[in-house]
Design an enzyme around this catalytic site. Structure first.
Site, mmCIF file in Angstrom:
data_model
loop_
_atom_site.group_PDB
_atom_site.id
_atom_site.type_symbol
_atom_site.label_atom_id
_atom_site.label_comp_id
_atom_site.label_asym_id
_atom_site.label_seq_id
_atom_site.Cartn_x
_atom_site.Cartn_y
_atom_site.Cartn_z
ATOM 1 N N ASP A 106 1.223 -1.365 -0.174
ATOM 2 C CA ASP A 106 -0.019 0.067 -0.623
ATOM 3 C C ASP A 106 0.925 1.402 -0.178
ATOM 4 O O ASP A 106 2.041 1.616 1.164
ATOM 5 C CB ASP A 106 -0.593 0.190 1.371
ATOM 6 C CG ASP A 106 -1.883 -1.004 1.240
ATOM 7 O OD1 ASP A 106 -2.030 -1.872 0.347
ATOM 8 O OD2 ASP A 106 -2.651 -0.685 2.212
ATOM 9 N N SER A 246 8.183 4.811 5.355
ATOM 10 C CA SER A 246 8.680 4.061 4.674
ATOM 11 C C SER A 246 8.946 4.376 3.176
ATOM 12 O O SER A 246 7.932 4.633 2.781
ATOM 13 C CB SER A 246 8.826 2.834 4.873
ATOM 14 O OG SER A 246 9.035 2.896 6.449
#
Length: 288
Positions: A106, A246
């Protein structure tokens, strides 16, 4: 950024606004300096992995409007356990067509062509492929191909999967400080240039050799990969990130993939496309 149906949504969150303020001033960078020291990062990591961090979970869910319905029902024993929570398999079905390229996570996706002059920006840090990998010979193999940059924010599902069946190489770890700031100079060192990152190459029949890299997060961010050299499978979990936003990067060689047209068009306009793990984002060039 845009959803796949073309709907434009806001791309800024509270963390982005806070970091912009901190990085945008000398005082902010002075404040950051002790926060990103190795000792403080280790202490913060221990706290977030302890039961004392449990009270942080519900306020985080509320402030980031996270729908917990798709996730496994668990009584989390720490904030990090919540942050790297697992989703129900039926909530992220994996496209089964082997010629389809799927998203590994995602995220907010940008697709960029790789040339000898290419520069890629990850969280305000500019890289060449060579400086990203610290391996010029390997980087040259991807000239003419595509770099797919998957940016995860704090509200995203923070586990990622393999995008094809193949033989995975050993992991190459590039050490570095999670963060470096210079509170004296007018400018500051970029966030990700000093971050630890890890990559491996997956030899596949459908997409040739895919390079997959994970970039660690700000402060206490940590990359947790499950496998060394191994036979791996499309949709199999590769690893997860602990706390922080991230990035996952996929590199493809020349004439191996054709990204979906909506993603390419958005990327040309510097617009990220919201994607979900397992969904189609392109096809193998062999299948055209």
């Amino acid at each position: 950024m845009k959803l796949r149906n073309g709907t434009v949504i806001s791309s800024e969150n509270g963390q982005d606004r806070l970091l912009a303020r901190l990085y945008g001033s000398a005082i902010g960078r002075i404040v950051l300096r002790p926060l990103v020291s190795p000792a403080v990062s280790r202490l913060a990591g221990k706290f977030l992995s302890s039961r004392f961090s449990i009270p942080l979970i519900r306020p985080f869910i509320r402030s980031n409007h996270i729908d917990m319905a798709p996730f496994e029902a668990v009584n989390y024993q720490s904030y990090n356990e919540f942050f790297s929570r697992k989703i129900r398999p039926d909530a992220r079905p994996i496209d089964a067509e082997k010629s389809h390229l799927i998203a590994p996570c995602d995220s907010k996706l940008t697709v960029l062509p790789i040339t000898s002059e290419s520069r890629f920006t990850l969280k305000h840090t500019e890289y060449t492929v060579s400086s990203l990998l610290k391996n010029e010979q390997l980087a040259e193999q991807y000239t003419g191909g595509y770099a797919l940059i998957f940016r995860l924010t704090v509200d995203d599902y923070h586990r990622y999967c393999y995008v094809a069946d193949g033989e995975k190489s050993a992991n190459t770890y590039i050490p570095g400080k999670l963060h470096t700031v210079n509170p004296i100079a007018n400018d500051h060192y970029p966030i990700y240039k000093e971050n630890a990152r890890e990559y491996s190459v997956i030899r596949t029949d459908v997409f040739d050799d895919i390079l997959m890299m994970e970039v660690g997060a700000l402060l206490v961010g940590k990359i947790v990969n499950h496998h060394g050299k191994a036979q791996v499978f499309r949709g199999q979990e590769k690893g997860y990130f602990q706390f922080g936003g991230s990035t996952v990067v996929l590199l493809f060689k020349k004439d191996t993939i054709v990204p979906d047209s909506d993603i390419l068009e958005n990327s040309r306009e510097n617009i990220e496309t919201v994607v979900r793990m397992g969904e189609k984002i392109g096809i193998s060039a062999q299948s055209e």
